[in-house]
Write a protein that holds these residues in place. Sequence first.
Motif, PDB file in Angstrom:
ATOM      1  N   LYS A   1       0.700  -1.150   0.044  1.00  0.00           N
ATOM      2  CA  LYS A   1       0.026   0.064   0.015  1.00  0.00           C
ATOM      3  C   LYS A   1       0.814   1.141  -0.053  1.00  0.00           C
ATOM      4  O   LYS A   1       0.447   2.248  -0.549  1.00  0.00           O
ATOM      5  N   THR A   2       2.061   1.076   0.706  1.00  0.00           N
ATOM      6  CA  THR A   2       2.947   2.379   0.427  1.00  0.00           C
ATOM      7  C   THR A   2       3.492   2.635  -0.875  1.00  0.00           C
ATOM      8  O   THR A   2       3.459   3.805  -1.329  1.00  0.00           O
ATOM      9  N   VAL A   3       3.775   1.674  -1.695  1.00  0.00           N
ATOM     10  CA  VAL A   3       4.021   1.828  -2.884  1.00  0.00           C
ATOM     11  C   VAL A   3       2.928   2.413  -3.930  1.00  0.00           C
ATOM     12  O   VAL A   3       3.165   3.227  -4.585  1.00  0.00           O
ATOM     13  N   CYS A   4       1.741   1.925  -3.650  1.00  0.00           N
ATOM     14  CA  CYS A   4       0.313   2.338  -4.202  1.00  0.00           C
ATOM     15  C   CYS A   4       0.254   3.822  -3.848  1.00  0.00           C
ATOM     16  O   CYS A   4       0.058   4.496  -4.618  1.00  0.00           O
ATOM     17  N   LEU A   5       0.436   4.217  -2.663  1.00  0.00           N
ATOM     18  CA  LEU A   5       0.180   5.463  -2.044  1.00  0.00           C
ATOM     19  C   LEU A   5       1.314   6.573  -2.922  1.00  0.00           C
ATOM     20  O   LEU A   5       1.007   7.415  -3.512  1.00  0.00           O
ATOM     21  N   THR A   6       2.395   6.121  -2.985  1.00  0.00           N
ATOM     22  CA  THR A   6       3.544   6.663  -3.820  1.00  0.00           C
ATOM     23  C   THR A   6       3.518   6.960  -5.157  1.00  0.00           C
ATOM     24  O   THR A   6       3.370   8.084  -5.681  1.00  0.00           O
ATOM     25  N   LYS A   7       2.788   5.990  -5.695  1.00  0.00           N
ATOM     26  CA  LYS A   7       2.878   5.804  -7.058  1.00  0.00           C
ATOM     27  C   LYS A   7       1.466   6.768  -7.411  1.00  0.00           C
ATOM     28  O   LYS A   7       1.529   7.834  -8.421  1.00  0.00           O
ATOM     29  N   SER A   8       0.536   6.654  -6.831  1.00  0.00           N
ATOM     30  CA  SER A   8      -0.871   7.610  -6.946  1.00  0.00           C
ATOM     31  C   SER A   8      -0.423   9.103  -6.930  1.00  0.00           C
ATOM     32  O   SER A   8      -0.902   9.796  -7.573  1.00  0.00           O
ATOM     33  N   LYS A   9       0.358   9.217  -5.705  1.00  0.00           N
ATOM     34  CA  LYS A   9       0.656  10.742  -5.399  1.00  0.00           C
ATOM     35  C   LYS A   9       1.373  11.346  -6.442  1.00  0.00           C
ATOM     36  O   LYS A   9       1.174  12.543  -6.745  1.00  0.00           O
ATOM     37  N   THR A  10       2.360  10.524  -6.800  1.00  0.00           N
ATOM     38  CA  THR A  10       3.373  11.178  -7.936  1.00  0.00           C
ATOM     39  C   THR A  10       2.679  11.178  -9.206  1.00  0.00           C
ATOM     40  O   THR A  10       2.890  12.252  -9.890  1.00  0.00           O
ATOM     41  N   MET A  11       1.919  10.333  -9.692  1.00  0.00           N
ATOM     42  CA  MET A  11       1.459  10.187 -10.965  1.00  0.00           C
ATOM     43  C   MET A  11       0.040  11.164 -11.032  1.00  0.00           C
ATOM     44  O   MET A  11      -0.030  11.581 -12.181  1.00  0.00           O
ATOM     45  N   LYS A  12      -0.294  11.500  -9.965  1.00  0.00           N
ATOM     46  CA  LYS A  12      -1.576  12.374  -9.940  1.00  0.00           C
ATOM     47  C   LYS A  12      -1.221  13.711 -10.383  1.00  0.00           C
ATOM     48  O   LYS A  12      -1.929  14.463 -11.134  1.00  0.00           O
ATOM     49  N   GLY A  13      -0.025  14.219 -10.088  1.00  0.00           N
ATOM     50  CA  GLY A  13       0.469  15.523 -10.631  1.00  0.00           C
ATOM     51  C   GLY A  13       0.738  15.441 -12.081  1.00  0.00           C
ATOM     52  O   GLY A  13       0.724  16.783 -12.730  1.00  0.00           O
ATOM     53  N   LEU A  14       0.744  14.279 -12.772  1.00  0.00           N
ATOM     54  CA  LEU A  14       1.399  14.220 -14.240  1.00  0.00           C
ATOM     55  C   LEU A  14      -0.172  14.208 -14.959  1.00  0.00           C
ATOM     56  O   LEU A  14       0.131  14.147 -16.238  1.00  0.00           O
ATOM     57  N   VAL A  15      -1.135  13.786 -14.413  1.00  0.00           N
ATOM     58  CA  VAL A  15      -2.429  13.463 -15.197  1.00  0.00           C
ATOM     59  C   VAL A  15      -3.223  14.615 -15.413  1.00  0.00           C
ATOM     60  O   VAL A  15      -3.377  15.558 -14.360  1.00  0.00           O
TER      61      VAL A  15
ATOM     62  N   ASP B   1      -6.253  14.241 -16.972  1.00  0.00           N
ATOM     63  CA  ASP B   1      -7.808  13.924 -17.040  1.00  0.00           C
ATOM     64  C   ASP B   1      -8.501  14.165 -15.640  1.00  0.00           C
ATOM     65  O   ASP B   1      -7.832  13.547 -14.771  1.00  0.00           O
ATOM     66  N   PRO B   2      -9.407  14.940 -15.467  1.00  0.00           N
ATOM     67  CA  PRO B   2      -9.928  15.198 -14.223  1.00  0.00           C
ATOM     68  C   PRO B   2     -10.574  13.862 -13.513  1.00  0.00           C
ATOM     69  O   PRO B   2     -10.513  13.547 -12.396  1.00  0.00           O
ATOM     70  N   LYS B   3     -11.312  13.043 -14.328  1.00  0.00           N
ATOM     71  CA  LYS B   3     -11.668  11.664 -13.918  1.00  0.00           C
ATOM     72  C   LYS B   3     -10.625  11.036 -13.252  1.00  0.00           C
ATOM     73  O   LYS B   3     -11.033  10.074 -12.167  1.00  0.00           O
ATOM     74  N   LEU B   4      -9.474  10.691 -14.085  1.00  0.00           N
ATOM     75  CA  LEU B   4      -8.396   9.872 -13.644  1.00  0.00           C
ATOM     76  C   LEU B   4      -8.021  10.505 -12.282  1.00  0.00           C
ATOM     77  O   LEU B   4      -7.600   9.806 -11.313  1.00  0.00           O
ATOM     78  N   LYS B   5      -7.717  11.893 -12.322  1.00  0.00           N
ATOM     79  CA  LYS B   5      -7.350  12.530 -11.165  1.00  0.00           C
ATOM     80  C   LYS B   5      -8.320  12.147  -9.751  1.00  0.00           C
ATOM     81  O   LYS B   5      -7.503  11.998  -8.761  1.00  0.00           O
ATOM     82  N   ASP B   6      -9.450  12.123 -10.104  1.00  0.00           N
ATOM     83  CA  ASP B   6     -10.352  11.881  -8.837  1.00  0.00           C
ATOM     84  C   ASP B   6     -10.191  10.469  -8.566  1.00  0.00           C
ATOM     85  O   ASP B   6     -10.063  10.293  -7.310  1.00  0.00           O
TER      86      ASP B   6
END
Length: 64
Positions: free
Chosen positions: A18-32, A34-39
């Motif tokens: 879950k730590t890896v998932c959290l890190t990936k989502s936080k990092t990738m969210k800034g690069l996305v 699409d508003p739905k994908l960001k949500d």
Amino acid sequence: MDYALHEVLEVQELAAFKTVCLTKSKTMKGLVSDPKLKDIMQRDVETSTRQLQEFTSILSKAKH
């Protein structure tokens, strides 16, 4: 509370995942863009954070 060693190890493994998932989502969210994908990614950040807090609570109660 008494947990078997394999139970503690499994919770630790889940926490690491879950730590890896959290890190990936936080990092990738800034690069996305699409508003739905960001949500979706924001909801994943919130869910992963809550789950990590629960895992921490479980592990802190486990006898080592």
